[in-house]
Design an enzyme around this catalytic site. Structure first.
Site, PDB file in Angstrom:
ATOM      1  N   HIS A  87      -4.620  11.801  -0.702  1.00  0.00           N
ATOM      2  CA  HIS A  87      -3.546  10.805  -1.695  1.00  0.00           C
ATOM      3  C   HIS A  87      -4.535  10.922  -3.175  1.00  0.00           C
ATOM      4  O   HIS A  87      -5.983  11.220  -3.399  1.00  0.00           O
ATOM      5  CB  HIS A  87      -4.327   9.560  -0.752  1.00  0.00           C
ATOM      6  CG  HIS A  87      -3.145   9.492   0.132  1.00  0.00           C
ATOM      7  ND1 HIS A  87      -3.823  10.387   1.744  1.00  0.00           N
ATOM      8  CD2 HIS A  87      -1.728   9.534   0.490  1.00  0.00           C
ATOM      9  CE1 HIS A  87      -2.439   9.925   2.319  1.00  0.00           C
ATOM     10  NE2 HIS A  87      -1.399   9.362   1.918  1.00  0.00           N
TER      11      HIS A  87
ATOM     12  N   LYS B  47      -6.442   4.975  -3.756  1.00  0.00           N
ATOM     13  CA  LYS B  47      -6.481   4.976  -2.485  1.00  0.00           C
ATOM     14  C   LYS B  47      -7.323   4.077  -1.782  1.00  0.00           C
ATOM     15  O   LYS B  47      -8.464   4.689  -1.486  1.00  0.00           O
ATOM     16  CB  LYS B  47      -5.567   6.142  -0.647  1.00  0.00           C
ATOM     17  CG  LYS B  47      -5.233   5.788   0.042  1.00  0.00           C
ATOM     18  CD  LYS B  47      -4.469   7.019   1.106  1.00  0.00           C
ATOM     19  CE  LYS B  47      -4.358   6.371   2.019  1.00  0.00           C
ATOM     20  NZ  LYS B  47      -3.232   4.845   2.541  1.00  0.00           N
TER      21      LYS B  47
HETATM   22  N1  NAP Z   1       4.316   2.848   5.093  1.00  0.00           N
HETATM   23  C1  NAP Z   1       4.160   3.453   4.089  1.00  0.00           C
HETATM   24  O1  NAP Z   1       5.193   4.311   4.125  1.00  0.00           O
HETATM   25  C2  NAP Z   1       3.307   3.310   2.616  1.00  0.00           C
HETATM   26  C3  NAP Z   1       3.578   4.632   1.785  1.00  0.00           C
HETATM   27  C4  NAP Z   1       2.772   4.266   0.625  1.00  0.00           C
HETATM   28  C5  NAP Z   1       1.369   3.276   0.434  1.00  0.00           C
HETATM   29  N2  NAP Z   1       1.608   2.684   2.130  1.00  0.00           N
HETATM   30  C6  NAP Z   1       0.140   1.623   1.924  1.00  0.00           C
HETATM   31  O2  NAP Z   1       0.782   0.823   1.259  1.00  0.00           O
HETATM   32  C7  NAP Z   1      -0.449  -0.591   0.756  1.00  0.00           C
HETATM   33  C8  NAP Z   1      -0.117  -0.393  -0.632  1.00  0.00           C
HETATM   34  O3  NAP Z   1      -0.302   0.920  -1.170  1.00  0.00           O
HETATM   35  P1  NAP Z   1      -0.453   0.961  -3.092  1.00  0.00           P
HETATM   36  O4  NAP Z   1       0.033   1.848  -3.130  1.00  0.00           O
HETATM   37  O5  NAP Z   1       1.411   0.103  -3.795  1.00  0.00           O
HETATM   38  O6  NAP Z   1      -1.127  -0.148  -3.284  1.00  0.00           O
HETATM   39  P2  NAP Z   1      -1.245  -1.536  -4.734  1.00  0.00           P
HETATM   40  O7  NAP Z   1      -1.033  -0.603  -6.291  1.00  0.00           O
HETATM   41  O8  NAP Z   1      -2.696  -1.353  -4.166  1.00  0.00           O
HETATM   42  O9  NAP Z   1      -1.033  -2.293  -4.372  1.00  0.00           O
HETATM   43  C9  NAP Z   1      -0.835  -3.399  -3.912  1.00  0.00           C
HETATM   44  C10 NAP Z   1      -0.536  -4.976  -4.380  1.00  0.00           C
HETATM   45  O10 NAP Z   1      -1.000  -5.675  -3.573  1.00  0.00           O
HETATM   46  C11 NAP Z   1      -1.290  -6.885  -4.084  1.00  0.00           C
HETATM   47  N3  NAP Z   1      -1.900  -7.966  -3.171  1.00  0.00           N
HETATM   48  C12 NAP Z   1      -3.251  -7.563  -2.948  1.00  0.00           C
HETATM   49  N4  NAP Z   1      -3.646  -9.100  -1.807  1.00  0.00           N
HETATM   50  C13 NAP Z   1      -2.423  -9.310  -1.849  1.00  0.00           C
HETATM   51  C14 NAP Z   1      -2.174 -11.000  -1.020  1.00  0.00           C
HETATM   52  N5  NAP Z   1      -2.911 -11.673  -0.871  1.00  0.00           N
HETATM   53  N6  NAP Z   1      -0.414 -11.026  -1.403  1.00  0.00           N
HETATM   54  C15 NAP Z   1       0.488 -10.520  -2.318  1.00  0.00           C
HETATM   55  N7  NAP Z   1      -0.208  -9.149  -2.736  1.00  0.00           N
HETATM   56  C16 NAP Z   1      -1.006  -9.157  -2.703  1.00  0.00           C
HETATM   57  C17 NAP Z   1      -1.945  -6.276  -5.242  1.00  0.00           C
HETATM   58  O11 NAP Z   1      -1.428  -7.033  -6.725  1.00  0.00           O
HETATM   59  P3  NAP Z   1      -2.323  -8.522  -7.308  1.00  0.00           P
HETATM   60  O12 NAP Z   1      -3.169  -7.763  -7.585  1.00  0.00           O
HETATM   61  O13 NAP Z   1      -1.466  -7.776  -8.170  1.00  0.00           O
HETATM   62  O14 NAP Z   1      -1.505  -8.995  -6.068  1.00  0.00           O
HETATM   63  C18 NAP Z   1      -2.124  -4.658  -5.683  1.00  0.00           C
HETATM   64  O15 NAP Z   1      -1.656  -4.590  -6.342  1.00  0.00           O
HETATM   65  C19 NAP Z   1      -1.373   0.156   1.106  1.00  0.00           C
HETATM   66  O16 NAP Z   1      -1.463  -0.115   2.232  1.00  0.00           O
HETATM   67  C20 NAP Z   1      -1.328   2.200   1.151  1.00  0.00           C
HETATM   68  O17 NAP Z   1      -1.815   2.423   2.056  1.00  0.00           O
HETATM   69  C21 NAP Z   1       2.392   2.697   3.367  1.00  0.00           C
END
Ligand code: NAP
Length: 282
Positions: free
Chosen positions: A158, A162
Protein backbone atom coordinates in the site's frame (compact mmCIF):
# COMPACT_ATOMS: atom_id res chain seq x y z
CA UNK A 1 -38.49 0.47 7.89
CA UNK A 2 -38.17 -2.19 5.15
CA UNK A 3 -37.27 -1.50 1.52
CA UNK A 4 -35.39 1.28 -0.20
CA UNK A 5 -35.76 4.95 0.62
CA UNK A 6 -36.78 7.37 -2.12
CA UNK A 7 -33.78 9.63 -1.52
CA UNK A 8 -31.03 8.43 0.72
CA UNK A 9 -29.51 11.16 2.90
CA UNK A 10 -25.84 10.30 3.34
CA UNK A 11 -23.31 11.70 5.81
CA UNK A 12 -19.73 10.93 4.78
CA UNK A 13 -17.12 10.50 7.54
CA UNK A 14 -13.49 11.15 6.58
CA UNK A 15 -14.62 13.38 3.69
CA UNK A 16 -11.27 15.16 3.36
CA UNK A 17 -9.25 11.95 3.00
CA UNK A 18 -8.23 9.85 0.00
CA UNK A 19 -11.30 7.63 0.22
CA UNK A 20 -13.54 10.58 1.06
CA UNK A 21 -12.43 12.21 -2.17
CA UNK A 22 -13.13 9.04 -4.17
CA UNK A 23 -16.63 8.75 -2.66
CA UNK A 24 -17.42 12.40 -3.36
CA UNK A 25 -16.22 11.83 -6.92
CA UNK A 26 -18.62 8.89 -7.39
CA UNK A 27 -21.63 10.26 -5.53
CA UNK A 28 -22.76 12.15 -8.63
CA UNK A 29 -23.35 8.77 -10.32
CA UNK A 30 -25.98 7.93 -7.66
CA UNK A 31 -29.19 9.76 -8.45
CA UNK A 32 -31.04 8.27 -5.44
CA UNK A 33 -28.52 9.62 -2.90
CA UNK A 34 -27.93 13.09 -1.52
CA UNK A 35 -24.99 14.20 0.58
CA UNK A 36 -26.17 15.98 3.73
CA UNK A 37 -22.80 16.18 5.49
CA UNK A 38 -19.11 15.89 4.62
CA UNK A 39 -17.64 15.20 8.05
CA UNK A 40 -14.04 15.82 9.12
CA UNK A 41 -12.36 15.83 12.54
CA UNK A 42 -12.79 18.73 15.02
CA UNK A 43 -9.26 19.94 14.37
CA UNK A 44 -9.29 19.46 10.59
CA UNK A 45 -7.89 22.21 8.40
CA UNK A 46 -10.92 21.56 6.16
CA UNK A 47 -13.55 22.17 8.84
CA UNK A 48 -15.84 25.06 7.81
CA UNK A 49 -14.38 25.31 4.31
CA UNK A 50 -16.51 24.96 1.17
CA UNK A 51 -16.55 21.57 -0.55
CA UNK A 52 -16.27 23.53 -3.80
CA UNK A 53 -12.66 24.32 -2.96
CA UNK A 54 -11.94 20.69 -3.82
CA UNK A 55 -15.02 19.60 -5.74
CA UNK A 56 -16.21 22.21 -8.24
CA UNK A 57 -19.50 20.36 -8.79
CA UNK A 58 -20.45 20.36 -5.06
CA UNK A 59 -23.52 22.41 -4.02
CA UNK A 60 -22.61 26.10 -3.60
CA UNK A 61 -23.09 26.38 0.18
CA UNK A 62 -22.01 22.92 1.36
CA UNK A 63 -19.11 22.96 3.84
CA UNK A 64 -16.96 20.37 5.57
CA UNK A 65 -18.27 20.06 9.13
CA UNK A 66 -17.52 18.10 12.28
CA UNK A 67 -19.60 15.34 13.91
CA UNK A 68 -21.53 17.50 16.34
CA UNK A 69 -22.86 19.67 13.46
CA UNK A 70 -24.00 16.68 11.42
CA UNK A 71 -27.71 16.94 10.51
CA UNK A 72 -30.03 13.89 10.64
CA UNK A 73 -29.30 11.37 7.91
CA UNK A 74 -30.41 7.91 6.76
CA UNK A 75 -26.95 6.43 6.41
CA UNK A 76 -23.42 7.16 7.51
CA UNK A 77 -20.66 6.12 5.14
CA UNK A 78 -17.44 5.95 7.13
CA UNK A 79 -13.91 6.13 5.74
CA UNK A 80 -12.39 8.09 8.63
CA UNK A 81 -10.16 5.23 9.83
CA UNK A 82 -9.73 4.21 13.45
CA UNK A 83 -9.65 7.90 14.49
CA UNK A 84 -13.24 8.65 13.48
CA UNK A 85 -14.98 5.28 13.54
CA UNK A 86 -16.41 5.47 17.11
CA UNK A 87 -17.90 8.89 16.45
CA UNK A 88 -19.40 7.75 13.14
CA UNK A 89 -21.00 4.80 14.92
CA UNK A 90 -22.35 6.83 17.84
CA UNK A 91 -23.81 9.38 15.42
CA UNK A 92 -25.50 6.61 13.43
CA UNK A 93 -27.02 5.31 16.69
CA UNK A 94 -28.17 8.82 17.63
CA UNK A 95 -30.05 9.21 14.33
CA UNK A 96 -31.10 5.58 13.98
CA UNK A 97 -29.19 5.64 10.69
CA UNK A 98 -27.56 2.71 8.92
CA UNK A 99 -23.77 2.47 8.98
CA UNK A 100 -21.48 1.36 6.16
CA UNK A 101 -17.87 1.46 7.28
CA UNK A 102 -14.64 0.70 5.48
CA UNK A 103 -12.40 1.98 8.28
CA UNK A 104 -9.59 -0.41 9.12
CA UNK A 105 -7.25 -0.71 12.09
CA UNK A 106 -10.23 -0.86 14.48
CA UNK A 107 -9.64 -1.79 18.12
CA UNK A 108 -11.30 -4.77 19.78
CA UNK A 109 -13.48 -2.26 21.65
CA UNK A 110 -14.59 -0.73 18.32
CA UNK A 111 -15.50 -4.18 17.05
CA UNK A 112 -17.54 -4.87 20.19
CA UNK A 113 -19.32 -1.52 19.79
CA UNK A 114 -20.15 -2.42 16.19
CA UNK A 115 -21.56 -5.77 17.27
CA UNK A 116 -23.69 -4.14 19.99
CA UNK A 117 -24.90 -1.42 17.62
CA UNK A 118 -26.16 -4.08 15.19
CA UNK A 119 -28.99 -4.77 17.64
CA UNK A 120 -30.29 -1.26 16.99
CA UNK A 121 -29.25 -0.29 13.45
CA UNK A 122 -28.20 -2.06 10.23
CA UNK A 123 -24.40 -2.13 9.96
CA UNK A 124 -22.03 -3.35 7.30
CA UNK A 125 -18.27 -3.25 7.80
CA UNK A 126 -15.84 -4.47 5.16
CA UNK A 127 -12.07 -4.26 4.97
CA UNK A 128 -12.31 -4.01 1.20
CA UNK A 129 -15.25 -2.99 -0.98
CA UNK A 130 -13.87 -4.21 -4.30
CA UNK A 131 -15.75 -7.09 -5.90
CA UNK A 132 -12.53 -8.68 -7.11
CA UNK A 133 -11.33 -8.92 -3.55
CA UNK A 134 -14.51 -10.62 -2.38
CA UNK A 135 -13.89 -13.25 -5.04
CA UNK A 136 -10.26 -13.53 -3.91
CA UNK A 137 -11.41 -14.17 -0.32
CA UNK A 138 -13.59 -17.05 -1.47
CA UNK A 139 -10.84 -18.44 -3.73
CA UNK A 140 -8.24 -18.16 -0.94
CA UNK A 141 -10.40 -20.13 1.49
CA UNK A 142 -11.16 -22.81 -1.08
CA UNK A 143 -7.53 -23.09 -2.26
CA UNK A 144 -6.20 -23.29 1.31
CA UNK A 145 -8.68 -26.08 2.12
CA UNK A 146 -7.91 -28.07 -1.03
CA UNK A 147 -4.13 -27.56 -0.64
CA UNK A 148 -4.12 -27.92 3.11
CA UNK A 149 -0.55 -29.28 3.24
CA UNK A 150 0.82 -26.26 1.33
CA UNK A 151 2.43 -23.42 3.26
CA UNK A 152 0.56 -20.13 2.87
CA UNK A 153 2.12 -16.66 3.02
CA UNK A 154 0.59 -13.26 2.32
CA UNK A 155 1.83 -9.92 1.10
CA UNK A 156 0.09 -6.55 1.12
CA UNK A 157 1.43 -3.47 -0.65
CA UNK A 158 0.00 0.00 0.00
CA UNK A 159 0.87 3.70 -0.26
CA UNK A 160 3.19 5.33 2.22
CA UNK A 161 0.33 7.11 4.08
CA UNK A 162 -1.49 3.94 5.18
CA UNK A 163 -1.77 3.86 8.95
CA UNK A 164 -2.37 0.18 9.67
CA UNK A 165 -0.24 -2.88 8.90
CA UNK A 166 -1.05 -5.53 7.95
CA UNK A 167 -4.01 -4.16 6.01
CA UNK A 168 -7.53 -5.07 7.15
CA UNK A 169 -7.84 -7.05 3.93
CA UNK A 170 -4.65 -9.03 4.60
CA UNK A 171 -6.05 -9.90 8.04
CA UNK A 172 -9.33 -11.04 6.46
CA UNK A 173 -7.41 -13.17 3.93
CA UNK A 174 -5.28 -14.63 6.73
CA UNK A 175 -8.41 -15.47 8.74
CA UNK A 176 -9.96 -17.17 5.70
CA UNK A 177 -6.82 -19.27 5.22
CA UNK A 178 -6.62 -20.23 8.90
CA UNK A 179 -10.32 -21.15 8.92
CA UNK A 180 -9.77 -23.36 5.86
CA UNK A 181 -6.71 -25.08 7.31
CA UNK A 182 -8.42 -25.71 10.65
CA UNK A 183 -11.43 -27.17 8.81
CA UNK A 184 -8.97 -29.76 7.43
CA UNK A 185 -7.62 -30.53 10.91
CA UNK A 186 -4.38 -28.55 10.41
CA UNK A 187 -2.91 -26.25 13.01
CA UNK A 188 -2.47 -22.65 11.69
CA UNK A 189 -1.68 -19.27 13.17
CA UNK A 190 -1.02 -15.79 11.80
CA UNK A 191 2.47 -14.31 12.10
CA UNK A 192 2.94 -10.60 11.46
CA UNK A 193 6.69 -10.33 12.00
CA UNK A 194 9.28 -12.97 11.43
CA UNK A 195 12.91 -13.24 12.37
CA UNK A 196 14.65 -16.52 11.82
CA UNK A 197 13.08 -19.74 10.60
CA UNK A 198 9.45 -20.27 9.62
CA UNK A 199 7.51 -22.10 12.31
CA UNK A 200 5.16 -25.03 11.61
CA UNK A 201 1.65 -23.88 10.63
CA UNK A 202 2.55 -20.21 10.32
CA UNK A 203 0.62 -18.00 7.92
CA UNK A 204 3.15 -15.20 7.50
CA UNK A 205 2.01 -11.69 6.54
CA UNK A 206 4.37 -9.11 5.11
CA UNK A 207 3.38 -5.46 4.61
CA UNK A 208 5.17 -3.25 2.10
CA UNK A 209 4.50 0.49 2.23
CA UNK A 210 5.56 3.24 -0.14
CA UNK A 211 4.72 5.68 -2.91
CA UNK A 212 1.11 5.95 -4.04
CA UNK A 213 0.23 2.24 -4.47
CA UNK A 214 -3.56 2.05 -3.97
CA UNK A 215 -3.65 -1.56 -2.81
CA UNK A 216 -2.29 -4.96 -3.73
CA UNK A 217 -2.71 -8.35 -2.05
CA UNK A 218 -0.85 -11.49 -3.00
CA UNK A 219 -1.34 -14.96 -1.56
CA UNK A 220 1.32 -17.63 -2.02
CA UNK A 221 0.41 -21.31 -1.61
CA UNK A 222 3.76 -23.07 -1.52
CA UNK A 223 3.98 -26.81 -2.03
CA UNK A 224 6.69 -29.30 -2.85
CA UNK A 225 7.78 -28.66 -6.45
CA UNK A 226 4.91 -26.26 -7.23
CA UNK A 227 3.29 -23.06 -6.08
CA UNK A 228 0.00 -21.28 -6.64
CA UNK A 229 -0.26 -17.48 -6.47
CA UNK A 230 -3.50 -15.54 -6.16
CA UNK A 231 -3.22 -11.79 -6.56
CA UNK A 232 -5.45 -8.73 -6.63
CA UNK A 233 -4.50 -5.17 -7.43
CA UNK A 234 -6.47 -1.94 -7.30
CA UNK A 235 -5.27 1.06 -9.29
CA UNK A 236 -8.22 3.40 -8.70
CA UNK A 237 -9.82 4.11 -5.29
CA UNK A 238 -13.17 4.66 -6.97
CA UNK A 239 -13.44 0.86 -7.10
CA UNK A 240 -13.82 0.92 -3.27
CA UNK A 241 -16.04 3.99 -3.36
CA UNK A 242 -18.48 2.46 -5.86
CA UNK A 243 -18.59 -0.80 -3.89
CA UNK A 244 -19.32 1.09 -0.68
CA UNK A 245 -22.04 3.19 -2.33
CA UNK A 246 -23.62 0.05 -3.75
CA UNK A 247 -23.56 -1.50 -0.27
CA UNK A 248 -25.08 1.70 1.12
CA UNK A 249 -27.94 1.61 -1.33
CA UNK A 250 -28.63 -2.04 -0.37
CA UNK A 251 -28.35 -1.54 3.37
CA UNK A 252 -30.49 1.55 3.89
CA UNK A 253 -33.95 0.77 5.17
CA UNK A 254 -33.03 -2.77 6.27
CA UNK A 255 -33.85 -4.10 9.74
CA UNK A 256 -31.12 -3.80 12.40
CA UNK A 257 -28.40 -6.42 12.10
CA UNK A 258 -24.93 -7.11 10.87
CA UNK A 259 -24.69 -7.55 7.10
CA UNK A 260 -21.93 -9.05 4.95
CA UNK A 261 -20.51 -7.78 1.71
CA UNK A 262 -19.86 -11.31 0.46
CA UNK A 263 -23.53 -11.68 -0.27
CA UNK A 264 -23.23 -8.90 -2.86
CA UNK A 265 -21.50 -11.34 -5.18
CA UNK A 266 -24.76 -12.34 -6.88
CA UNK A 267 -24.99 -8.71 -7.99
CA UNK A 268 -22.40 -9.58 -10.63
CA UNK A 269 -25.02 -11.68 -12.35
CA UNK A 270 -28.33 -10.56 -10.85
CA UNK A 271 -30.11 -8.42 -8.26
CA UNK A 272 -28.31 -7.63 -4.99
CA UNK A 273 -29.34 -9.41 -1.80
CA UNK A 274 -27.69 -8.98 1.60
CA UNK A 275 -27.49 -11.77 4.19
CA UNK A 276 -27.99 -10.69 7.77
CA UNK A 277 -25.57 -12.29 10.23
CA UNK A 278 -25.52 -12.30 14.01
CA UNK A 279 -28.36 -9.83 14.37
CA UNK A 280 -30.20 -9.17 17.57
CA UNK A 281 -33.59 -7.64 16.79
CA UNK A 282 -34.58 -4.60 18.86
N1 NAP B 1 -12.86 -0.88 2.97
C1 NAP B 1 -12.24 -0.44 1.87
O1 NAP B 1 -12.56 -0.83 0.72
C2 NAP B 1 -11.12 0.56 2.03
C3 NAP B 1 -10.41 1.02 0.91
C4 NAP B 1 -9.42 1.97 1.10
C5 NAP B 1 -9.15 2.46 2.38
N2 NAP B 1 -9.85 1.96 3.45
C6 NAP B 1 -9.67 2.45 4.81
O2 NAP B 1 -10.40 3.67 4.91
C7 NAP B 1 -9.77 4.49 5.89
C8 NAP B 1 -9.43 5.84 5.26
O3 NAP B 1 -8.45 5.67 4.24
P1 NAP B 1 -7.83 6.93 3.49
O4 NAP B 1 -6.78 6.40 2.61
O5 NAP B 1 -8.93 7.74 2.91
O6 NAP B 1 -7.18 7.69 4.72
P2 NAP B 1 -6.93 9.24 4.88
O7 NAP B 1 -6.57 9.85 3.56
O8 NAP B 1 -5.98 9.41 6.02
O9 NAP B 1 -8.37 9.82 5.27
C9 NAP B 1 -8.99 9.67 6.52
C10 NAP B 1 -9.62 11.00 6.86
O10 NAP B 1 -10.42 10.85 8.02
C11 NAP B 1 -10.49 12.12 8.62
N3 NAP B 1 -10.76 12.00 10.05
C12 NAP B 1 -9.91 11.73 11.07
N4 NAP B 1 -10.56 11.72 12.24
C13 NAP B 1 -11.85 11.99 11.96
C14 NAP B 1 -13.02 12.13 12.76
N5 NAP B 1 -13.00 12.03 14.10
N6 NAP B 1 -14.19 12.41 12.14
C15 NAP B 1 -14.25 12.55 10.80
N7 NAP B 1 -13.17 12.45 9.98
C16 NAP B 1 -11.99 12.17 10.57
C17 NAP B 1 -9.14 12.81 8.34
O11 NAP B 1 -9.37 14.12 7.89
P3 NAP B 1 -9.21 15.45 8.76
O12 NAP B 1 -7.86 15.40 9.41
O13 NAP B 1 -9.36 16.51 7.72
O14 NAP B 1 -10.31 15.37 9.73
C18 NAP B 1 -8.56 12.06 7.15
O15 NAP B 1 -8.39 12.88 6.03
C19 NAP B 1 -8.54 3.72 6.37
O16 NAP B 1 -8.87 3.02 7.54
C20 NAP B 1 -8.26 2.77 5.22
O17 NAP B 1 -7.55 1.61 5.58
C21 NAP B 1 -10.82 1.03 3.29
Amino acid sequence: MEGKLASLRIALWGASGRMGEAVLDCLGEQSEMSLVAAVVSEGSTWRGRLLRERFPSAPAEQRFLCARDCPPCDLILDFSGAAGFAEALSTALRFGAALVSGSTGLSRQDEERLEQASARIPVLWAANFSLGLIVLLALAEQAAAWLSDFDVELLDLHHRGKRDAPSGTARALGEAVIRAKESQGCHARAVFQREGARGEGEVGMVSLRGGDAVGEHRLFLLGKGERLELAHQVSDRRVFARGALRAASCLAGRPPGRYRLESMLPSLVGPVELDRVGSRPV
